[in-house]
Each structure stands twice: as structure tokens, then as C-alpha cells.
Design a protein around this motif. Sequence first.
Motif, PDB file in Angstrom:
ATOM      1  N   LEU A 185      74.347  19.657  66.407  1.00 41.20           N
ATOM      2  CA  LEU A 185      73.108  20.244  66.912  1.00 41.20           C
ATOM      3  C   LEU A 185      71.942  19.312  66.585  1.00 41.20           C
ATOM      4  CD1 LEU A 185      72.262  22.925  68.311  1.00 41.20           C
ATOM      5  CD2 LEU A 185      71.599  23.743  66.039  1.00 41.20           C
ATOM      6  N   PRO A 186      71.230  18.808  67.581  1.00 44.20           N
ATOM      7  CA  PRO A 186      70.131  17.875  67.317  1.00 44.20           C
ATOM      8  C   PRO A 186      68.972  18.526  66.566  1.00 44.20           C
ATOM      9  CG  PRO A 186      70.810  17.786  69.626  1.00 44.20           C
ATOM     10  CD  PRO A 186      71.456  18.998  69.026  1.00 44.20           C
ATOM     11  N   HIS A 187      68.237  17.712  65.846  1.00 46.56           N
ATOM     12  CA  HIS A 187      67.059  18.187  65.122  1.00 46.56           C
ATOM     13  C   HIS A 187      66.057  18.841  66.070  1.00 46.56           C
ATOM     14  CE1 HIS A 187      63.568  18.326  62.527  1.00 46.56           C
ATOM     15  NE2 HIS A 187      62.907  17.552  63.356  1.00 46.56           N
ATOM     16  N   ASN A 222      66.457  16.391  55.576  1.00 37.63           N
ATOM     17  CA  ASN A 222      67.387  17.271  54.874  1.00 37.63           C
ATOM     18  C   ASN A 222      68.084  18.171  55.884  1.00 37.63           C
ATOM     19  OD1 ASN A 222      68.785  18.631  52.842  1.00 37.63           O
ATOM     20  ND2 ASN A 222      67.177  20.168  52.638  1.00 37.63           N
ATOM     21  N   ARG A 223      68.951  17.576  56.656  1.00 39.51           N
ATOM     22  CA  ARG A 223      69.680  18.313  57.678  1.00 39.51           C
ATOM     23  C   ARG A 223      71.144  17.941  57.633  1.00 39.51           C
ATOM     24  NH1 ARG A 223      70.285  15.275  62.556  1.00 39.51           N
ATOM     25  NH2 ARG A 223      70.485  17.251  63.655  1.00 39.51           N
ATOM     26  N   ALA A 224      71.979  18.889  58.008  1.00 39.22           N
ATOM     27  CA  ALA A 224      73.416  18.637  58.046  1.00 39.22           C
ATOM     28  C   ALA A 224      73.739  17.647  59.171  1.00 39.22           C
ATOM     29  CB  ALA A 224      74.173  19.944  58.256  1.00 39.22           C
ATOM     30  N   HIS A 225      74.772  16.892  58.984  1.00 41.45           N
ATOM     31  CA  HIS A 225      75.218  15.926  59.982  1.00 41.45           C
ATOM     32  C   HIS A 225      76.686  16.141  60.303  1.00 41.45           C
ATOM     33  CE1 HIS A 225      71.519  13.521  59.876  1.00 41.45           C
ATOM     34  NE2 HIS A 225      71.522  13.735  58.582  1.00 41.45           N
ATOM     35  N   VAL A 275      66.506  20.747  68.509  1.00 43.15           N
ATOM     36  CA  VAL A 275      66.852  22.148  68.756  1.00 43.15           C
ATOM     37  C   VAL A 275      66.490  22.998  67.541  1.00 43.15           C
ATOM     38  CG1 VAL A 275      68.721  23.760  69.264  1.00 43.15           C
ATOM     39  CG2 VAL A 275      68.696  21.503  70.344  1.00 43.15           C
ATOM     40  N   VAL A 276      66.853  22.520  66.354  1.00 45.02           N
ATOM     41  CA  VAL A 276      66.571  23.274  65.131  1.00 45.02           C
ATOM     42  C   VAL A 276      65.065  23.410  64.915  1.00 45.02           C
ATOM     43  CG1 VAL A 276      66.969  23.402  62.640  1.00 45.02           C
ATOM     44  CG2 VAL A 276      68.731  22.439  64.135  1.00 45.02           C
ATOM     45  N   ALA A 277      64.320  22.378  65.265  1.00 45.88           N
ATOM     46  CA  ALA A 277      62.871  22.362  65.010  1.00 45.88           C
ATOM     47  C   ALA A 277      62.126  23.448  65.770  1.00 45.88           C
ATOM     48  CB  ALA A 277      62.299  20.993  65.352  1.00 45.88           C
ATOM     49  N   THR A 278      62.726  24.012  66.812  1.00 47.33           N
ATOM     50  CA  THR A 278      62.070  25.075  67.577  1.00 47.33           C
ATOM     51  C   THR A 278      62.261  26.451  66.933  1.00 47.33           C
ATOM     52  OG1 THR A 278      64.003  25.500  68.979  1.00 47.33           O
ATOM     53  CG2 THR A 278      62.481  23.777  69.706  1.00 47.33           C
ATOM     54  N   MET A 279      63.089  26.534  65.905  1.00 46.89           N
ATOM     55  CA  MET A 279      63.442  27.821  65.298  1.00 46.89           C
ATOM     56  C   MET A 279      62.453  28.212  64.206  1.00 46.89           C
ATOM     57  SD  MET A 279      67.550  27.208  64.839  1.00 46.89           S
ATOM     58  CE  MET A 279      68.573  26.669  66.220  1.00 46.89           C
ATOM     59  N   PRO A 280      62.393  29.510  63.864  1.00 51.33           N
ATOM     60  CA  PRO A 280      61.596  29.934  62.713  1.00 51.33           C
ATOM     61  C   PRO A 280      62.063  29.234  61.442  1.00 51.33           C
ATOM     62  CG  PRO A 280      62.314  31.821  64.005  1.00 51.33           C
ATOM     63  CD  PRO A 280      63.044  30.637  64.550  1.00 51.33           C
ATOM     64  N   ALA A 281      61.167  29.097  60.474  1.00 52.61           N
ATOM     65  CA  ALA A 281      61.437  28.275  59.290  1.00 52.61           C
ATOM     66  C   ALA A 281      62.672  28.742  58.522  1.00 52.61           C
ATOM     67  CB  ALA A 281      60.209  28.270  58.384  1.00 52.61           C
ATOM     68  N   LYS A 282      62.850  30.040  58.317  1.00 52.91           N
ATOM     69  CA  LYS A 282      64.002  30.493  57.541  1.00 52.91           C
ATOM     70  C   LYS A 282      65.300  30.246  58.298  1.00 52.91           C
ATOM     71  CE  LYS A 282      65.720  34.131  54.493  1.00 52.91           C
ATOM     72  NZ  LYS A 282      65.448  35.415  53.833  1.00 52.91           N
ATOM     73  N   ARG A 283      65.278  30.435  59.603  1.00 50.30           N
ATOM     74  CA  ARG A 283      66.480  30.154  60.406  1.00 50.30           C
ATOM     75  C   ARG A 283      66.846  28.676  60.308  1.00 50.30           C
ATOM     76  NH1 ARG A 283      65.905  32.388  66.150  1.00 50.30           N
ATOM     77  NH2 ARG A 283      66.100  34.319  64.952  1.00 50.30           N
ATOM     78  N   GLN A 284      65.869  27.814  60.252  1.00 48.93           N
ATOM     79  CA  GLN A 284      66.139  26.382  60.131  1.00 48.93           C
ATOM     80  C   GLN A 284      66.946  26.056  58.882  1.00 48.93           C
ATOM     81  OE1 GLN A 284      62.637  23.917  60.436  1.00 48.93           O
ATOM     82  NE2 GLN A 284      61.866  24.978  62.252  1.00 48.93           N
ATOM     83  N   TYR A 342      64.340  23.020  55.082  1.00 43.67           N
ATOM     84  CA  TYR A 342      64.927  22.150  56.115  1.00 43.67           C
ATOM     85  C   TYR A 342      63.856  21.231  56.641  1.00 43.67           C
ATOM     86  CZ  TYR A 342      66.577  20.530  60.660  1.00 43.67           C
ATOM     87  OH  TYR A 342      66.937  19.736  61.722  1.00 43.67           O
ATOM     88  N   ASP A 343      64.186  19.969  56.809  1.00 45.32           N
ATOM     89  CA  ASP A 343      63.355  19.051  57.593  1.00 45.32           C
ATOM     90  C   ASP A 343      64.259  17.939  58.106  1.00 45.32           C
ATOM     91  OD1 ASP A 343      63.622  17.081  55.587  1.00 45.32           O
ATOM     92  OD2 ASP A 343      61.722  17.623  54.653  1.00 45.32           O
ATOM     93  N   GLU A 344      63.699  16.982  58.810  1.00 40.48           N
ATOM     94  CA  GLU A 344      64.505  15.951  59.449  1.00 40.48           C
ATOM     95  C   GLU A 344      65.241  15.082  58.447  1.00 40.48           C
ATOM     96  OE1 GLU A 344      64.162  13.151  63.434  1.00 40.48           O
ATOM     97  OE2 GLU A 344      62.344  13.905  62.459  1.00 40.48           O
TER      98      GLU A 344
END
Length: 268
Positions: free
Chosen positions: A228-230, A265-268, A232-241, A261-263
Motif C-alpha cells: 500500500l503506497p504512502h 515510519n511505515r511498513a514495507h 493512500v495511507v496519508a489520506t486516512m485519519p491519523a489513528k488509522r494511519q 505513522y509518517d513516511e
Amino acid sequence: MTVVPRSADPVAMTDEQKFLFDLKGWILLPAVLEEDLLQACREHVLKLRTDAESLAEHERYSLAGPGAELIDHPAITGVLRAVLAPDSSDNAWGFRCEGSFPMLRRQGEQGSAPHCGPLDGPMAYRNMPNGTIWSGLTRVVWELSEVHKGGGTPILSGSHKAAFPVPERFRSFDPSVYEEYACPPGSVLIFSESCWHVGTEWQDAEQDRLAIFNCYCSYLTQWHKLNLPHEVVATMPAKRQTAFRGAWGHNFRDQQHNDYYDETNRAH
């Protein structure tokens, strides 16, 4: 259960559900999705499987668009708190969502052969000394169509704790031992990936099987590579991220706990 609005507080797992999850390795929560979210998710899965080009590039994922609402839907977050981990802070979930795929199965189409996830190590199912559950790798299946017995994801109940290897006979689907279920659309199946499970042939001529399969683990562990690209995640509410943050606990260098979460600190 009844419909759980997506604005509701997380629904706590009951003692009965804990007993059944520990006994069988799975529970089914019937008809929990609001009708508008259910229909939006159905349309999204259909487009993903038949006309993905009609979606914006950042919406071509089962965890995007209306599917994003399912990541931390209140009908499941109470269960995930109980079988994986409590929230790591007020602003961060204790779980991570590290994989997802949309399902479209038509009449006569066969699903996956019987299989299971980890049976040892940090992802395997465990009863913890303090009376809690550890389901290190947990699958959440949102059933977007009505499911009749034999048509969903039958499970070899109890196999998540079996002391003996699964006999060869049961490594093919056998309805005498694999437990089947039926449910209305908008239901959710939650099971330990340590259970043997199977995708049977869809036999319903009236409707296709539409579903979204999400996979969860603790924020301290990782099994799947996330695709899942960053963006996509960046559009979500902060806790969901935070369900997509990296798998670690504490950064001693910066005196920082892993509850963000930020760019970087994201899973790969």
C-alpha cells in the motif's frame, strides 16, 4: 450482533466470544455493516476486479476508498484489541494491518486449497499466562454477499491449537471436519491464521461472492510485505494511519515510542 455505525466506539469482545475464539479459532459477527457502507464496498470490489482503470490510481486497493473504513471499523477493533494487543496509546492502535485483497468469486469458481498460517514462533496462536489470547496473525474477512453453508471460508475448528499434525486426509476439504457458516451480507469472519481453512467452490447462481480479506498482527511483528503506497495511507485519519507503521516498539536514540505513522515510519 446488530449494525455497528462506523462512528461508534469499539465494541468490546464478550466473554462468550473469547471462549469461542479460543475453542474454535474463529468467530462470526453477522450483519454489522451499515447499508450505505456495505453497498459502497461492494461496488468498490466489483470495480477492483472488473474495471480497475475506472478508479483513480490511489483508489485501486481494497484498503482504499470505502474499504479504508473497514481497517479500524468499531465492530472489529474491540476484538483485535483482545486477540492481538490493546491500543499502544490514545492515538495509536496496538495492531497493524499489513495485507488485504478483494475477492470476486463466481459460480463454479474454486478458491484456495486447505492451508494454514504460522504454527510456531511469534505469529502462532497462544494462550497467554494471564488468561488473554495471542492470535499473532489474524484474518478479518468482510462478507459483502450473503453466504450459504459451504460457500465461504470453512475452517478446521480447533486446528490452531492441535497437538498433532493435520492428517493428510484433512489437507483436502472434508465437510465432516471443516466447519461451515452462513451469514447475511455485511457480516465479518475473524479467525486465527493458525487455523487450517479453505476457499470452497462458489455454488450460488444468484450472486457472486464479494469479500475483502484483511490481515492483522501486533505493531511489534510483521509477516507480509505491504504493497500500500504512502499516498493512500496519508489520506486516512491519523489513528488509522498507525495501522501501517513500522514494526518496532521503542527508539532509545530519540526516546520515542512507536505510536505514530509518517513516511519514515511505515511498513514495507
